[in-house]
Design a protein around this motif. Structure first.
Motif, PDB file in Angstrom:
ATOM      1  N   UNK A   1      -0.190   3.772  -6.413  1.00 27.01           N
ATOM      2  CA  UNK A   1       0.847   3.901  -5.385  1.00 27.01           C
ATOM      3  C   UNK A   1       0.575   2.885  -4.278  1.00 27.01           C
ATOM      4  N   UNK A   2       1.542   2.736  -3.411  1.00 28.28           N
ATOM      5  CA  UNK A   2       1.387   1.806  -2.290  1.00 28.28           C
ATOM      6  C   UNK A   2       1.007   2.525  -1.006  1.00 28.28           C
ATOM      7  N   UNK A   3       0.798   3.836  -1.077  1.00 31.29           N
ATOM      8  CA  UNK A   3       0.436   4.586   0.128  1.00 31.29           C
ATOM      9  C   UNK A   3      -1.050   4.408   0.430  1.00 31.29           C
ATOM     10  N   UNK A   4      -1.526   5.104   1.437  1.00 35.06           N
ATOM     11  CA  UNK A   4      -2.901   4.947   1.891  1.00 35.06           C
ATOM     12  C   UNK A   4      -3.922   5.395   0.843  1.00 35.06           C
ATOM     13  N   UNK A   5      -3.590   6.422   0.063  1.00 34.26           N
ATOM     14  CA  UNK A   5      -4.519   6.914  -0.949  1.00 34.26           C
ATOM     15  C   UNK A   5      -4.663   5.936  -2.106  1.00 34.26           C
ATOM     16  N   UNK A   6      -3.611   5.218  -2.446  1.00 34.81           N
ATOM     17  CA  UNK A   6      -3.688   4.189  -3.473  1.00 34.81           C
ATOM     18  C   UNK A   6      -3.380   4.634  -4.885  1.00 34.81           C
ATOM     19  N   UNK A   7      -3.375   5.945  -5.134  1.00 33.28           N
ATOM     20  CA  UNK A   7      -3.042   6.441  -6.464  1.00 33.28           C
ATOM     21  C   UNK A   7      -2.710   7.926  -6.394  1.00 33.28           C
ATOM     22  N   UNK A   8      -2.074   8.387  -7.469  1.00 28.52           N
ATOM     23  CA  UNK A   8      -1.724   9.802  -7.570  1.00 28.52           C
ATOM     24  C   UNK A   8      -2.194  10.306  -8.928  1.00 28.52           C
ATOM     25  N   UNK A   9      -2.954  11.414  -8.970  1.00 33.68           N
ATOM     26  CA  UNK A   9      -3.474  11.920 -10.248  1.00 33.68           C
ATOM     27  C   UNK A   9      -2.361  12.227 -11.239  1.00 33.68           C
ATOM     28  N   UNK A  10      -2.623  11.933 -12.500  1.00 34.52           N
ATOM     29  CA  UNK A  10      -1.649  12.156 -13.555  1.00 34.52           C
ATOM     30  C   UNK A  10      -1.253  13.633 -13.633  1.00 34.52           C
ATOM     31  N   UNK A  11      -2.199  14.504 -13.372  1.00 36.65           N
ATOM     32  CA  UNK A  11      -1.943  15.944 -13.375  1.00 36.65           C
ATOM     33  C   UNK A  11      -0.813  16.291 -12.395  1.00 36.65           C
ATOM     34  N   UNK A  12      -0.865  15.718 -11.192  1.00 36.01           N
ATOM     35  CA  UNK A  12       0.181  15.961 -10.188  1.00 36.01           C
ATOM     36  C   UNK A  12       1.518  15.378 -10.634  1.00 36.01           C
TER      37      UNK A  12
ATOM     38  N   UNK B   1       8.076   8.106  -5.414  1.00 32.61           N
ATOM     39  CA  UNK B   1       8.825   7.082  -4.660  1.00 32.61           C
ATOM     40  C   UNK B   1       7.976   5.889  -4.213  1.00 32.61           C
ATOM     41  N   UNK B   2       6.681   6.103  -3.993  1.00 29.73           N
ATOM     42  CA  UNK B   2       5.836   5.011  -3.518  1.00 29.73           C
ATOM     43  C   UNK B   2       4.922   4.441  -4.605  1.00 29.73           C
TER      44      UNK B   2
END
Length: 148
Positions: free
Chosen positions: A56-67, A100-101
């Motif tokens: 992702x482009x947010x501060x965390x940089x990624x989102x877990x596949x589970x989510x 979205x991000x």
């Protein structure tokens, strides 16, 4: 079964349940109805689903596949509206709706196709993994509230 019990093997289609480790690798069983066994050696690329995330482009940089899978299930349930053979623009619009991000520079169409394939496999063979996670309260807090 949990996301840490399911893996993908490079060069092999589908998802596999991790049965048990061996001295030289791991024994896997296909999630589909065939229940084919596979001994994967340490030289093969095995990815456990709990370790995979979407850039992702947010501060965390990624989102877990589970989510991501839980979000897809919440939004679309049985009708995704796209298939792995859909046009690239449709696939990108689908993932943008879910995340979205997401980072379009680092998330390829082939990655989106895998997400859809894996979601469909889980929906068919392990639907409980796609349900919303219910946070369990620690027992001490639960007992404390009962005594009040």
């Amino acid at each position: 079964m949990d996301y840490s019990d399911i893996a993908s093997v490079a060069g092999k289609g589908g998802l596999f349940k991790i049965v048990k480790p061996t001295r030289t690798g791991v024994i896997l069983e296909s999630l589909d109805d065939k229940k084919q066994k596979l001994v994967a050696s340490a030289t093969q690329r095995i990815s456990v689903l709990s370790d995979i995330s979407i850039y992702t482009t947010d501060q965390e940089g990624s989102r877990p596949l589970e989510d991501v899978f839980r979000q897809i299930n919440k939004e679309f349930n049985n009708d995704l509206g796209v298939t792995p053979t859909s046009a690239p623009d449709e696939l990108k619009a689908f993932i943008k709706h879910i995340i979205p991000d997401y980072d379009p520079q680092r998330v390829y169409v082939s990655d989106i196709k895998k997400v859809i394939n894996w979601y469909n496999a889980l929906k068919e063979n392990a639907p409980k993994l796609l349900e919303e996670k219910v946070e369990k309260k620690p027992e001490k807090e639960a007992k404390k509230k009962k005594s009040e």
